[in-house]
Design a protein around this motif. Structure first.
Motif, PDB file in Angstrom:
ATOM      1  N   ARG A 305       0.869  -1.173   0.000  1.00  0.00           N
ATOM      2  CA  ARG A 305       0.000   0.000   0.000  1.00  0.00           C
ATOM      3  C   ARG A 305       0.912   1.231   0.000  1.00  0.00           C
ATOM      4  NH1 ARG A 305      -4.491  -1.724   4.637  1.00  0.00           N
ATOM      5  NH2 ARG A 305      -5.193  -3.643   3.599  1.00  0.00           N
ATOM      6  N   TRP A 306       1.407   1.553  -1.180  1.00  0.00           N
ATOM      7  CA  TRP A 306       2.461   2.560  -1.285  1.00  0.00           C
ATOM      8  C   TRP A 306       1.959   3.956  -0.970  1.00  0.00           C
ATOM      9  CZ3 TRP A 306       6.482  -0.186  -1.014  1.00  0.00           C
ATOM     10  CH2 TRP A 306       6.579  -1.413  -1.686  1.00  0.00           C
ATOM     11  N   ARG A 307       0.732   4.266  -1.324  1.00  0.00           N
ATOM     12  CA  ARG A 307       0.207   5.595  -1.005  1.00  0.00           C
ATOM     13  C   ARG A 307       0.079   5.781   0.511  1.00  0.00           C
ATOM     14  NH1 ARG A 307      -2.577   9.773  -3.472  1.00  0.00           N
ATOM     15  NH2 ARG A 307      -3.916  10.960  -2.046  1.00  0.00           N
ATOM     16  N   GLU A 308      -0.414   4.758   1.196  1.00  0.00           N
ATOM     17  CA  GLU A 308      -0.516   4.852   2.651  1.00  0.00           C
ATOM     18  C   GLU A 308       0.868   4.958   3.284  1.00  0.00           C
ATOM     19  OE1 GLU A 308      -2.759   1.640   4.193  1.00  0.00           O
ATOM     20  OE2 GLU A 308      -4.607   2.157   3.115  1.00  0.00           O
ATOM     21  N   ALA A 309       1.845   4.292   2.700  1.00  0.00           N
ATOM     22  CA  ALA A 309       3.211   4.390   3.221  1.00  0.00           C
ATOM     23  C   ALA A 309       3.752   5.807   3.076  1.00  0.00           C
ATOM     24  CB  ALA A 309       4.124   3.394   2.510  1.00  0.00           C
ATOM     25  N   LEU A 310       3.494   6.442   1.934  1.00  0.00           N
ATOM     26  CA  LEU A 310       3.933   7.827   1.740  1.00  0.00           C
ATOM     27  C   LEU A 310       3.197   8.781   2.664  1.00  0.00           C
ATOM     28  CD1 LEU A 310       4.291   8.044  -2.147  1.00  0.00           C
ATOM     29  CD2 LEU A 310       6.123   8.007  -0.442  1.00  0.00           C
ATOM     30  N   GLU A 311       1.907   8.540   2.882  1.00  0.00           N
ATOM     31  CA  GLU A 311       1.140   9.414   3.764  1.00  0.00           C
ATOM     32  C   GLU A 311       1.620   9.330   5.208  1.00  0.00           C
ATOM     33  OE1 GLU A 311      -2.833   8.125   3.151  1.00  0.00           O
ATOM     34  OE2 GLU A 311      -3.136   9.270   1.306  1.00  0.00           O
ATOM     35  N   ALA A 312       2.081   8.156   5.619  1.00  0.00           N
ATOM     36  CA  ALA A 312       2.568   7.985   6.993  1.00  0.00           C
ATOM     37  C   ALA A 312       4.031   8.360   7.156  1.00  0.00           C
ATOM     38  CB  ALA A 312       2.365   6.533   7.436  1.00  0.00           C
TER      39      ALA A 312
END
Length: 362
Positions: A305-312
């Motif tokens: 979940r790359w977008r969630e990783a960037l958001e966190a």
């Protein structure tokens, strides 16, 4: 705006009352009456105009910043912030609603003092004074410092949305007010009253002292709103990609390089150093949150979940990578021998910082 922004409507309900018009007008008239009692008839126009201008800027910058910061501090002290988090308000609605609604009493004083400045200028025919710039700069810088007052309150909150140190809430706007106008305040004064105005260049363009003041005020306001939106996203649990922080650093470097008027190499160098300073600040400011953030990044990446990783992702790696990229670009920019030495030292510091941070994380 009150119909589209519930937070603005709420702030109007909390801060507006009809008697506020009479109280603000009466107090403004008392302040403007002081020159009549303390100055001579010959010096009355100048003293009265300076009193009105002083009241205008104090109301917009000092009083407005106090009200803006208090609007957020009261949310924590009165235990109403949880209701805000459960509402459907977006971060932009929250930012603009509090910024314009909570500072309404200050803008009433700004209105009365602006009318006083206009009246004095018209009655005594003070031609050198540029009224539109006097009021315009007060509005832009007032809004910008009010936004940073709200940012300073949010930065003083802990993990449980409680103020850690309330005195620190006033530190950031005072620092900006003290340092930011310093390099060009003399040029601004000469530009307003037309006394031996000297050319002031920004990226090779003669913008004058007034133009530089407008650019600086716009930068302070833009960065304040960007930072306020980003912090409210975090406090309201709204996930977003980490683009606001590097954008703010880049805009600051662009403005600083334009003021120095040394070309594209100075832009890379200024942005790199600002990014490195921002890395240290964010790393120290949010040190207690890094472990939780990295665990979220690791968990999201393990499930692709790359977008969630960037958001966190914490903000300090983003600014560190920005500084490293600017240092590399600086090595290939056209520059003198002195600039090449500075570029090499900047790149070396960036590489060392990257190695230290990677080692610490491992």
């Amino acid at each position: 705006m009150s119909q589209r922004n519930p937070e603005f409507q709420r702030q109007l309900w909390l801060n507006w009352r009809p008697s506020l018009l009479a109280w603000s007008l009466g107090l403004s008239l008392l302040i403007l009456a002081l020159p009549f009692a303390l100055s001579s008839a010959k010096g009355l126009p100048g003293t009265l105009s300076m009193t009105a201008i002083g009241g205008l800027y104090l109301a917009a910058i000092i009083y407005g910043s106090v009200l803006a910061g208090r609007s957020l501090a009261e949310e924590a002290s009165q235990n109403t912030w949880d209701w805000q988090r459960l509402s459907v308000l977006t971060p932009w609605q929250m930012a603009w609603g509090k910024l314009l609604g909570a500072t309404l009493p200050a803008w009433l004083y700004v209105l009365w003092f602006a009318l006083a400045v206009a009246g004095v200028t018209h009655f005594w025919a003070l031609e050198p004074l540029k009224l539109q710039h006097t009021i315009g700069l007060a509005v832009i810088w007032g809004l910008g410092l009010q936004a940073w007052a709200m940012n300073s309150v949010l930065m003083s909150w802990g993990l449980r949305d409680r103020p850690i140190n309330r005195r620190r809430a006033a530190l950031l706007p005072l620092l900006i007010l003290f340092f930011a106008p310093g390099p060009f305040i003399d040029h601004v004064y000469k530009g307003i009253v037309d006394i031996d105005a000297e050319p002031v260049f920004w990226w090779g363009l003669n913008v004058g002292g007034l133009g530089l003041a407008y650019l600086g005020g716009t930068l302070v306001l833009g960065l304040g709103l960007l930072a306020l939106w980003r912090q409210l996203c975090t406090r309201l649990d709204v996930r977003t990609l980490p683009w606001a922080w590097p954008l703010g650093l880049t805009l600051t470097g662009f403005f600083a390089a334009g003021s120095l008027n040394l070309g594209i190499a100075e832009f890379f160098s200024s942005t790199a150093w600002i990014a490195l300073i921002g890395t240290a600040y964010v790393a120290l400011q949010h040190m207690d949150q890094h472990l939780r953030a990295w665990r979220q990044v690791q968990w999201s990446a393990s499930r692709q979940r790359w977008r969630e990783a960037l958001e966190a992702l914490p903000l300090w790696p983003v600014s560190l990578l920005l500084g490293f990229a600017m240092a590399l670009l600086l090595l290939f920019a056209p520059q003198s021998l002195e600039m090449a030495t500075a570029a090499s030292s900047t790149a070396l510091l960036s590489i060392c910082a990257c190695i230290c941070c990677v080692t610490a994380c491992c």
